[in-house]
Design a protein around this motif. Structure first.
Motif, short mmCIF file in Angstrom:
data_model
loop_
_atom_site.label_atom_id
_atom_site.label_comp_id
_atom_site.label_asym_id
_atom_site.label_seq_id
_atom_site.Cartn_x
_atom_site.Cartn_y
_atom_site.Cartn_z
N VAL A 1 0.84 -1.20 0.00
CA VAL A 1 0.00 0.00 0.00
C VAL A 1 0.87 1.25 0.00
O VAL A 1 0.65 2.18 -0.79
N LEU A 2 1.89 1.28 0.85
CA LEU A 2 2.79 2.44 0.90
C LEU A 2 3.53 2.61 -0.43
O LEU A 2 3.69 3.74 -0.92
N GLY A 3 3.96 1.52 -1.03
CA GLY A 3 4.62 1.59 -2.32
C GLY A 3 3.70 2.10 -3.41
O GLY A 3 4.10 2.88 -4.28
N LEU A 4 2.43 1.68 -3.37
CA LEU A 4 1.46 2.14 -4.36
C LEU A 4 1.21 3.64 -4.24
O LEU A 4 1.00 4.31 -5.25
N ILE A 5 1.24 4.15 -3.03
CA ILE A 5 1.09 5.60 -2.83
C ILE A 5 2.22 6.34 -3.53
O ILE A 5 2.01 7.33 -4.22
N SER A 6 3.43 5.85 -3.38
CA SER A 6 4.59 6.46 -4.04
C SER A 6 4.47 6.36 -5.56
O SER A 6 4.71 7.34 -6.28
N LEU A 7 4.11 5.20 -6.06
CA LEU A 7 3.93 5.02 -7.50
C LEU A 7 2.83 5.93 -8.04
O LEU A 7 2.96 6.51 -9.11
N HIS A 8 1.76 6.05 -7.28
CA HIS A 8 0.66 6.91 -7.71
C HIS A 8 1.11 8.36 -7.87
O HIS A 8 0.72 9.04 -8.82
N SER A 9 1.94 8.82 -6.97
CA SER A 9 2.47 10.19 -7.08
C SER A 9 3.24 10.38 -8.37
O SER A 9 3.13 11.40 -9.04
N LEU A 10 4.03 9.37 -8.75
CA LEU A 10 4.78 9.45 -10.01
C LEU A 10 3.84 9.39 -11.20
O LEU A 10 4.04 10.09 -12.19
N TRP A 11 2.83 8.56 -11.13
CA TRP A 11 1.83 8.46 -12.19
C TRP A 11 1.24 9.84 -12.46
O TRP A 11 1.13 10.28 -13.60
N GLU A 12 0.86 10.53 -11.37
CA GLU A 12 0.27 11.87 -11.49
C GLU A 12 1.29 12.88 -12.02
O GLU A 12 0.94 13.74 -12.83
N LYS A 13 2.52 12.79 -11.56
CA LYS A 13 3.57 13.71 -12.01
C LYS A 13 3.72 13.66 -13.53
O LYS A 13 3.97 14.67 -14.17
N TYR A 14 3.55 12.47 -14.11
CA TYR A 14 3.69 12.31 -15.56
C TYR A 14 2.36 12.51 -16.30
O TYR A 14 2.29 12.31 -17.50
N TYR B 1 -0.66 10.96 -15.94
CA TYR B 1 -1.52 9.82 -16.22
C TYR B 1 -2.64 9.76 -15.19
O TYR B 1 -2.50 10.21 -14.07
N GLY B 2 -3.74 9.17 -15.60
CA GLY B 2 -4.90 9.05 -14.72
C GLY B 2 -4.69 7.99 -13.67
O GLY B 2 -3.66 7.94 -13.00
N ALA B 3 -5.66 7.14 -13.57
CA ALA B 3 -5.67 6.14 -12.51
C ALA B 3 -4.50 5.16 -12.61
O ALA B 3 -4.12 4.74 -13.68
N LEU B 4 -3.96 4.86 -11.47
CA LEU B 4 -3.01 3.75 -11.32
C LEU B 4 -3.90 2.53 -11.08
O LEU B 4 -4.58 2.44 -10.06
N THR B 5 -3.93 1.61 -12.05
CA THR B 5 -4.89 0.51 -12.00
C THR B 5 -4.22 -0.80 -11.64
O THR B 5 -3.29 -1.24 -12.32
N ILE B 6 -4.71 -1.41 -10.57
CA ILE B 6 -4.25 -2.74 -10.17
C ILE B 6 -5.03 -3.76 -10.99
O ILE B 6 -6.27 -3.76 -10.98
N LEU C 1 7.19 5.38 -19.05
CA LEU C 1 7.22 4.18 -18.23
C LEU C 1 8.62 3.95 -17.67
O LEU C 1 8.78 3.70 -16.47
N LYS C 2 9.63 4.08 -18.51
CA LYS C 2 11.00 3.90 -18.04
C LYS C 2 11.37 4.92 -16.97
O LYS C 2 11.99 4.57 -15.96
N HIS C 3 10.95 6.17 -17.15
CA HIS C 3 11.26 7.22 -16.17
C HIS C 3 10.52 6.97 -14.85
O HIS C 3 11.09 7.15 -13.77
N ILE C 4 9.26 6.59 -14.95
CA ILE C 4 8.48 6.32 -13.74
C ILE C 4 9.09 5.17 -12.95
O ILE C 4 9.28 5.27 -11.73
N VAL C 5 9.43 4.09 -13.63
CA VAL C 5 10.01 2.93 -12.94
C VAL C 5 11.36 3.28 -12.34
O VAL C 5 11.66 2.91 -11.20
N SER C 6 12.18 4.02 -13.06
CA SER C 6 13.48 4.42 -12.53
C SER C 6 13.32 5.28 -11.28
O SER C 6 14.00 5.06 -10.27
N ALA C 7 12.42 6.24 -11.33
CA ALA C 7 12.18 7.11 -10.17
C ALA C 7 11.61 6.32 -9.00
O ALA C 7 11.97 6.56 -7.85
N ALA C 8 10.73 5.38 -9.29
CA ALA C 8 10.13 4.56 -8.22
C ALA C 8 11.19 3.68 -7.56
O ALA C 8 11.21 3.56 -6.33
N ARG C 9 12.06 3.10 -8.36
CA ARG C 9 13.14 2.28 -7.78
C ARG C 9 14.03 3.11 -6.86
O ARG C 9 14.41 2.66 -5.78
N ALA C 10 14.35 4.32 -7.29
CA ALA C 10 15.19 5.20 -6.47
C ALA C 10 14.48 5.60 -5.18
O ALA C 10 15.09 5.64 -4.11
#
Length: 102
Positions: free
Chosen positions: A18-31, A33-38, A70-79
């Motif tokens: 859940v905490l990780g999804l919150i972080s990913l969602h912030s990146l999704w919005e930064k770029y 994109y709409g909903a982060l869909t599970i 996608l590559k930028h979002i994943v890279s930022a999320a990993r960091a």
């Protein structure tokens, strides 16, 4: 916004995911994109020993993301999330799991 595909089961979802999804969602919005869909939680067929079954992994929809974003979002999320999280780009989704290393 966080969206959940119909039929996805998240009853065992662990707090770290859940905490990780919150972080990913912030990146999704930064770029922009709409909903982060599970698209998958503990439902569906996964390999033996998959962290999906313990609530420590989910799959996320990516078909609407530009490949460069996608590559930028994943890279930022990993960091941001560190080595306890694995983020794997599959052909049609992101596999996101909490798997702390000893």
């Amino acid at each position: 916004m966080l969206a959940i595909k119909q039929g996805v089961r998240l009853a065992k979802l662990q707090p770290q995911i859940v905490l990780g999804l919150i972080s990913l969602h912030s990146l999704w919005e930064k770029y922009g994109y709409g909903a982060l869909t599970i698209t998958s939680g503990s439902d569906g067929d996964h390999k033996t020993g998959s962290l999906h079954y313990s609530g420590n992994a989910v799959d996320l929809r990516i078909r609407h993301l530009h490949p460069d974003d996608l590559k930028h979002i994943v890279s930022a999320a990993r960091a941001a999330l560190g080595s306890d999280y694995d983020i794997v780009i599959e052909p049609d989704h992101i596999h996101f799991e909490y798997d702390p290393k000893p």
